[in-house]
Motif scaffolding. Sequence first.
Motif, PDB file in Angstrom:
ATOM      1  N   ALA A 171       0.570  -1.052   0.340  1.00 49.18           N
ATOM      2  CA  ALA A 171      -0.416  -0.187   0.147  1.00 49.18           C
ATOM      3  C   ALA A 171       0.642   1.378  -0.120  1.00 49.18           C
ATOM      4  O   ALA A 171       0.893   2.672  -0.971  1.00 49.18           O
ATOM      5  CB  ALA A 171      -0.749   0.931   1.013  1.00 49.18           C
ATOM      6  N   LYS A 172       2.174   1.445   0.849  1.00 49.07           N
ATOM      7  CA  LYS A 172       2.975   2.630   1.074  1.00 49.07           C
ATOM      8  C   LYS A 172       3.800   2.278  -0.527  1.00 49.07           C
ATOM      9  O   LYS A 172       3.635   3.977  -0.833  1.00 49.07           O
ATOM     10  CB  LYS A 172       3.934   1.979   2.213  1.00 49.07           C
ATOM     11  N   ALA A 173       3.490   1.081  -0.625  1.00 46.85           N
ATOM     12  CA  ALA A 173       4.759   1.611  -1.879  1.00 46.85           C
ATOM     13  C   ALA A 173       3.334   2.555  -3.454  1.00 46.85           C
ATOM     14  O   ALA A 173       4.068   2.725  -4.194  1.00 46.85           O
ATOM     15  CB  ALA A 173       4.976   0.359  -2.726  1.00 46.85           C
ATOM     16  N   GLN A 174       2.003   1.403  -3.303  1.00 39.91           N
ATOM     17  CA  GLN A 174       1.652   2.452  -4.415  1.00 39.91           C
ATOM     18  C   GLN A 174       1.076   4.028  -3.720  1.00 39.91           C
ATOM     19  O   GLN A 174       1.306   4.318  -5.419  1.00 39.91           O
ATOM     20  CB  GLN A 174       0.296   1.588  -4.258  1.00 39.91           C
ATOM     21  N   THR A 175       1.249   4.270  -3.279  1.00 44.21           N
ATOM     22  CA  THR A 175       1.454   5.895  -3.015  1.00 44.21           C
ATOM     23  C   THR A 175       2.804   6.364  -3.150  1.00 44.21           C
ATOM     24  O   THR A 175       2.574   7.253  -3.974  1.00 44.21           O
ATOM     25  CB  THR A 175       1.470   6.503  -1.213  1.00 44.21           C
ATOM     26  N   LEU A 176       3.872   5.541  -3.374  1.00 42.22           N
ATOM     27  CA  LEU A 176       5.329   6.720  -3.698  1.00 42.22           C
ATOM     28  C   LEU A 176       5.138   6.419  -5.383  1.00 42.22           C
ATOM     29  O   LEU A 176       5.613   6.902  -5.939  1.00 42.22           O
ATOM     30  CB  LEU A 176       5.975   5.376  -3.748  1.00 42.22           C
ATOM     31  N   ARG A 177       4.380   4.969  -5.909  1.00 40.22           N
ATOM     32  CA  ARG A 177       4.860   5.387  -7.403  1.00 40.22           C
ATOM     33  C   ARG A 177       3.685   5.859  -8.217  1.00 40.22           C
ATOM     34  O   ARG A 177       3.209   6.575  -9.303  1.00 40.22           O
ATOM     35  CB  ARG A 177       3.611   3.745  -7.910  1.00 40.22           C
ATOM     36  N   GLU A 178       2.081   5.970  -7.734  1.00 38.44           N
ATOM     37  CA  GLU A 178       1.295   7.003  -7.567  1.00 38.44           C
ATOM     38  C   GLU A 178       2.241   8.373  -8.188  1.00 38.44           C
ATOM     39  O   GLU A 178       1.793   9.727  -8.876  1.00 38.44           O
ATOM     40  CB  GLU A 178      -0.161   7.113  -6.791  1.00 38.44           C
TER      41      GLU A 178
END
Length: 185
Positions: A171-178
Amino acid sequence: MKNNLSFLGFGAWLAAAALAVALALVAPNDSSVMGRLPAFMSQTLTRQTVAVPEGLPSDRILALITFQRGQRAQIESWIEGLNLRNDPNIDWVRLFVRNDPGTPTGRSALENKLREHYPADAERARLMPVFTDRADFVRSAGLNGTDQVSVVVVNRQGEVLARVEGQFDPAKAQTLRETLQAHHF
């Protein structure tokens, strides 16, 4: 006399409130900026000089930041979790933030230890020791401390646009990718 003191107290409060409103109106109001990476000159372990943040390779870059020796496993979890070694779409760098030993000899000794731990040129090209006051770095970048790694998205102005801490989490990784993929506002 009592009414005069009460009026003066109210006047001081009113002046302070007016000043706060005026400062809020003239200050930048970009809630997406979480801090600012301090500007500094550094060298990768392959001795390539980089001016951070303006010399970074793209408009938005992922910076994996460690503060202590024992944080290597947390950083590796991000590298593996985001597949950074194999994904050419994410520009990234590792920052080793250490208190400045104060002498070229001390800095060189720390760099040599890092070179021993990271013998591959591909890894060394992404590793940047940052010799500074760690507390000042943490405060400026808007980080929560040095107990865990921080992974941030930074633009060329040094603005921290996204920030997570600790072990890899999807979930944290998705925030970074976005944030990495978002258009500049």
